[in-house]
Design an enzyme around this catalytic site. Structure first.
Site, PDB file in Angstrom:
ATOM      1  N   LYS A  52       0.913  -1.196  -0.125  1.00 29.72           N
ATOM      2  CA  LYS A  52      -0.165   0.063  -0.056  1.00 29.72           C
ATOM      3  C   LYS A  52       0.906   1.117   0.220  1.00 29.72           C
ATOM      4  CE  LYS A  52      -1.565   2.708   2.949  1.00 29.72           C
ATOM      5  NZ  LYS A  52      -1.336   3.843   1.968  1.00 29.72           N
TER       6      LYS A  52
ATOM      7  N   GLU B 223       9.907   1.446  10.411  1.00 21.87           N
ATOM      8  CA  GLU B 223      10.806   2.588  10.273  1.00 21.87           C
ATOM      9  C   GLU B 223      10.151   3.769  10.543  1.00 21.87           C
ATOM     10  OE1 GLU B 223      14.491   0.206   9.364  1.00 21.87           O
ATOM     11  OE2 GLU B 223      13.809   2.421   9.746  1.00 21.87           O
TER      12      GLU B 223
ATOM     13  N   CYS C  54      13.427  11.349   7.143  1.00 19.96           N
ATOM     14  CA  CYS C  54      13.438  10.906   8.503  1.00 19.96           C
ATOM     15  C   CYS C  54      14.852  11.129   9.359  1.00 19.96           C
ATOM     16  CB  CYS C  54      12.942   9.481   8.537  1.00 19.96           C
ATOM     17  SG  CYS C  54      14.216   8.553   7.596  1.00 19.96           S
TER      18      CYS C  54
ATOM     19  N   GLU D 138       9.113  16.533  14.899  1.00 22.80           N
ATOM     20  CA  GLU D 138       9.831  16.251  13.642  1.00 22.80           C
ATOM     21  C   GLU D 138       9.356  17.472  12.786  1.00 22.80           C
ATOM     22  OE1 GLU D 138       8.637  12.708  11.726  1.00 22.80           O
ATOM     23  OE2 GLU D 138      10.536  12.193  11.250  1.00 22.80           O
TER      24      GLU D 138
END
Ligand SMILES: NC(=O)c1ccc[n+]([C@@H]2O[C@H](COP(=O)([O-])OP(=O)(O)OC[C@H]3O[C@@H](n4cnc5c(N)ncnc54)[C@H](O)[C@@H]3O)[C@@H](O)[C@H]2O)c1
Ligand SMILES: O=C[C@H](O)CS(=O)(=O)O
Length: 485
Positions: free
Chosen positions: A181, A257, A291, A388
């Site tokens: 997906k 992850e 990331c 983040e």
């Protein structure tokens, strides 16, 4: 619409069980170019019924795919890598169109993605077992490894090609089959990879693509199905937690992850040129939307002012523009929501005393373009050091001694990547051991490669991708005890 040498790579249907088609409902999803807000194409918006069809296809295809030798599977993966590189320009154009990444970075992502197929085509042939010295006469003890089975892979928008290959390569090399997906913002890269997978000889049902506008509904199907034995997810920590909980009822193997909050530490003894160049590349790669981007830049008192001046000047010189301009170095952010988050974090920091050295507002180009921004006088009390950022904003924090730097760096629930610049070998040994991160760049920020284990500690995830470790995520260990000999 990107201008492609091979227009067949732009697919408006998805692939399940070797058949290209649409959603059972007929629903579709528009794919938008973040550089100008224009629709590139539509793709099928699949629902739960389609997801179940994809899972069944992967289940049917698994025995025959697992029965092939690792060398046979490897040959198909290597051919896939060759085709990806033969079509690198087209794949990069598609990627830039749907994600906004500047051309040079997009080409780099395509090559990086292909490298995982070459790597795991070989790793698949080195899935060795063991013979254990028998504990009693008349017995033989063996350990073998077998593919885990049907894998669900869910991937993010920020690396719409490489995050797919970083999962599919080890899974397929191990003998698993996959239901993928991709992110709803960037499905075209996934579909183009599927076109090339077919051309490489991947059999029907081994890879099934579920494009959707309803990730939660598809996720619920994938996590609830006992047929799916493994979930490999790359995305935010919040979504990772949700999927981890949802996978508990069927006790799935998990690879996660997740998010990061990377510190980049510049010590007084750093090479200034190296630190400025490394911090610039690390912070502003993909316009700060990775990331492992530096999320906090910690600078020791003695080098702070020189570093801040050089770094701010370099950030201000970055060229902001669409991927259609090959000279662009900073593309648009993925969405208006991403811009709003950056503005929220910026205004909180300034209200609490941060100073804007360069940038700090939307770019005159409009849309989701944002000026490369450097802040100083940032403190750990500001939200920008705890969340983040996922945008082109570099917060500079000052520190005095080594212990303070390590304490500041580790003060987060994340543990993916960290970086530091120092030429003191004792400091390198101490700080690399003290930092609580899965990946540590020392005088280096170009850490992403297929040969090394990529992954985090704490709430940045579980497991590793790439390296000799990556294939273990898709294997089950089986112990055979042979008696009566
Ligand atoms: N650690 C890594 O290797 C790595 C790499 C790239 C991105 N990321 C992280 O990903 C995040 C950015 O990507 P994003 O915005 O796409 O993250 P996201 O978590 O919003 O989405 C990631 C994927 O999960 C899907 N998803 C969202 N909600 C879901 C649900 N309820 N059920 C099933 N699937 C669901 C999305 O459709 C997408 O495909 C950042 O936090 C970044 O740090 C981590
Ligand atoms: O967003 C982070 C990804 O893992 C990209 S990369 O591996 O750093 O290229």
């Amino acid at each position: 619409m990107p201008d492609l040498a091979d227009p067949s790579l732009l697919r408006r249907e998805t692939l399940i069980d070797g058949q290209w088609g649409g959603a059972a409902s007929g629903a579709t999803l528009a794919v938008i170019d973040p550089a100008d807000g224009r629709e590139i194409a539509t793709v099928p918006a699949l629902g739960p019924e389609d997801a179940r069809r994809a899972i069944a296809a992967a289940e049917r295809a698994f025995p025959a795919w697992a029965a092939r030798t690792a060398a046979e599977r490897g040959r198909i993966l290597r051919r896939w890598a060759e085709l990806i590189l033969e079509h690198q320009d087209d794949l990069a154009r598609l990627l830039s169109a749907e994600q906004g990444k500047p051309q040079a970075e997009a080409r780099g992502e395509i090559a990086y993605g292909a490298s995982f197929f070459d790597w795991f085509a070989e790793e698949g042939r080195r899935v060795y077992g063991e013979v254990i010295p028998e504990p009693a006469a008349g017995k033989r003890l063996l350990v073998t490894k077998q593919p885990v089975g049907v894998v669900a892979a869910i991937t993010p928008w920020n690396f719409p090609s490489a995050m797919i290959t970083r999962k599919c390569a080890p899974a397929l090399a191990a003998g698993c089959t996959v239901v993928l997906k991709p992110a709803e913002a960037t499905p075209l890269s996934a579909l183009a990879l599927a076109v090339l997978a077919e051309r490489a000889g991947l059999p029907p049902g081994v890879l099934n693509i579920v494009t959707t506008a309803d990730p939660a509904a598809i996720g619920a199907e994938l996590t609830a199905s006992p047929v799916v034995r493994k979930l490999s997810f790359t995305g935010s920590t919040a979504t990772g937690r949700l999927l981890m909980r949802a996978s508990a009822d069927t006790v799935k193997r998990l690879s996660l992850e997740l998010g990061g909050n990377a510190p980049l530490i510049v010590f007084d003894d750093a090479d200034l040129d190296q630190a400025v160049a490394g911090a610039l590349a690390c912070k502003f790669r993909n316009s700060g939307q990775t990331c492992v981007c530096a999320n906090r830049i910690l600078v020791q008192d003695g080098i702070h002012d020189a570093f801040a001046a050089r770094f701010a000047a370099a950030a201000a010189a970055l060229r902001v523009g669409p991927a259609s301009d090959p000279a662009s170095q900073q593309g648009p952010l993925i969405s208006a929501a991403a811009v709003a988050k950056v503005e929220r974090l910026l205004s909180d920091a300034v209200e609490r005393g941060a100073r804007v050295l360069t940038g700090g507002r939307r770019h005159p180009r409009g849309g989701t373009f944002f000026e490369p921004t450097v802040l100083d006088r940032v403190t750990a009390a500001m939200a920008i050091t705890r969340e983040e950022i996922f945008g082109p904003v570099a917060p500079l924090l000052r520190f005095g001694g080594e212990a303070e730097a390590v304490r500041l760096a580790n003060d987060t629930e994340y543990g993916l990547a960290a970086y530091f610049f120092s030429r003191d070998v004792g400091r390198v040994a101490r700080v690399s051991r003290a930092l609580e991160y899965g990946i540590i760049g020392i005088n280096d920020t170009a850490i992403s490669t297929e040969v090394a284990p990529f992954g985090g500690m704490k709430q940045s995830g579980l497991g590793r991708e790439g390296s000799r470790h990556g294939i273990e995520e898709f294997l089950e260990i089986k112990y055979l005890s042979l008696g009566g000999l």
